[in-house]
Design a protein around this motif. Structure first.
Motif, mmCIF file in Angstrom:
data_model
loop_
_atom_site.group_PDB
_atom_site.id
_atom_site.type_symbol
_atom_site.label_atom_id
_atom_site.label_comp_id
_atom_site.label_asym_id
_atom_site.label_seq_id
_atom_site.Cartn_x
_atom_site.Cartn_y
_atom_site.Cartn_z
ATOM 1 N N GLN A 187 0.798 -1.216 0.000
ATOM 2 C CA GLN A 187 0.000 0.000 0.000
ATOM 3 C C GLN A 187 0.836 1.272 0.000
ATOM 4 N N GLY A 188 2.164 1.139 -0.061
ATOM 5 C CA GLY A 188 3.006 2.325 -0.037
ATOM 6 C C GLY A 188 4.418 1.968 0.358
ATOM 7 N N TRP A 189 5.116 2.939 0.915
ATOM 8 C CA TRP A 189 6.515 2.711 1.280
ATOM 9 C C TRP A 189 6.831 3.367 2.625
ATOM 10 N N LYS A 246 4.306 6.393 3.974
ATOM 11 C CA LYS A 246 3.460 7.047 2.968
ATOM 12 C C LYS A 246 2.546 6.012 2.314
ATOM 13 N N TYR A 247 1.253 6.130 2.573
ATOM 14 C CA TYR A 247 0.252 5.282 1.929
ATOM 15 C C TYR A 247 -0.128 5.902 0.592
ATOM 16 N N THR A 248 0.120 5.173 -0.483
ATOM 17 C CA THR A 248 -0.128 5.698 -1.826
ATOM 18 C C THR A 248 -1.441 5.208 -2.426
ATOM 19 N N GLY A 249 -2.135 4.309 -1.726
ATOM 20 C CA GLY A 249 -3.398 3.828 -2.278
ATOM 21 C C GLY A 249 -4.052 2.756 -1.438
ATOM 22 N N ARG A 258 -9.969 4.875 -2.640
ATOM 23 C CA ARG A 258 -8.577 4.929 -2.221
ATOM 24 C C ARG A 258 -8.390 6.023 -1.167
ATOM 25 N N THR A 292 -5.145 8.121 0.609
ATOM 26 C CA THR A 292 -3.714 8.414 0.525
ATOM 27 C C THR A 292 -3.342 9.396 1.636
ATOM 28 N N HIS A 319 0.281 10.431 4.578
ATOM 29 C CA HIS A 319 1.582 10.102 5.136
ATOM 30 C C HIS A 319 1.647 10.608 6.574
#
Length: 241
Positions: free
Chosen positions: A178-180, A208-211, A221, A223, A225
């Motif tokens: 879901q992110g990095w 950081k959640y990107t989706g 979604r 998003t 951080h």
């Protein structure tokens, strides 16, 4: 220690706190909304009751680590870690909501009720990271020794999100990237008879959640951080090679 280095594994538990976050929610496929909530506060869920039971080991906020320190005198190593944290946006807090919901423009303070909006990464807010590790011996006794250990790493958020969005609830979610995340740790490691150790660490990480998938159909979604601050305690075994 032998010159060929030392492998290790460990298991432990953690507590953490989170910075506030601005979270964006979007779904223009099966619904019609695109809005943000600003300055949202979230909390942890330690769930340490009955943690000693074998079937409860992975219920609390835990971490697993495995790594390798290179030959004696070098002090450098590499580690793979799985940090199972839990993140829940506080219900009934007031946030500023701005955007569009089903054709209506909104720009006002809003109370987050669970039936309107709820978000949690509780199975969890998982950090899967590869880190460079450095240790500095600070004391050596007959059967005990003490090291300062630091690490710096990065990896993915491999997480489960559970949500309610505009009355549409997802009660289970599923594991997926879901992110990095990137983070750094510093702590003390007490080696016992060279084979065992106990360790306490402080961790600072940026996630950081990107989706994150939200809603009953998981088409929406989220998003955002945030920064997490955690302290971790664990027990491990050294394997001199």
């Amino acid at each position: 220690m032998p010159d060929k280095g030392t492998a290790y594994v460990s298991w432990g538990y953690n507590h953490e706190a989170y910075s506030r976050s601005t979270i964006r929610f979007q779904n223009t496929t099966t619904d019609n909304y695109d809005f943000t909530i600003a300055n949202a506060h979230a909390h942890e869920s330690p769930d340490m009751h009955d943690f000693w039971r074998i079937t409860y080991l992975t219920i609390p906020q835990y971490q697993m680590n495995g790594g390798y320190f290179f030959k004696k005198g070098n002090g450098w190593g590499v580690e793979l870690s799985w940090d199972h944290l839990k993140y829940t946006v506080d219900d009934y807090q007031t946030v500023h909501l701005q955007g569009n919901i089903r054709g209506q423009a909104i720009d006002r303070d809003t109370l987050l009720t669970p039936s309107f909006l709820h978000l949690q990464h509780t199975n969890g807010n998982n950090y899967l990271m590869v880190s460079a590790v450095k240790k500095w011996p600070v004391w050596q006794g007959k059967h005990l020794s003490l090291d300062v250990v630091t690490k710096l790493g990065a990896g993915m958020l491999y997480s489960v999100t559970i949500s309610t969005i505009l009355g549409s609830s997802d009660s289970k979610g599923h594991f997926h990237p879901q992110g990095w995340v990137a983070g750094t740790n510093a702590g003390l490691k007490l080696n016992i008879y060279r084979r065992f150790f106990v360790q306490g660490d402080g961790q600072l990480a940026f996630a950081k959640y990107t989706g994150a998938e939200i809603g009953a159909d998981r088409v929406g979604r989220a998003t955002h951080h945030f920064v997490s601050y955690a302290y971790m305690y664990r027990f491990g075994v050294n394997f001199p090679l």
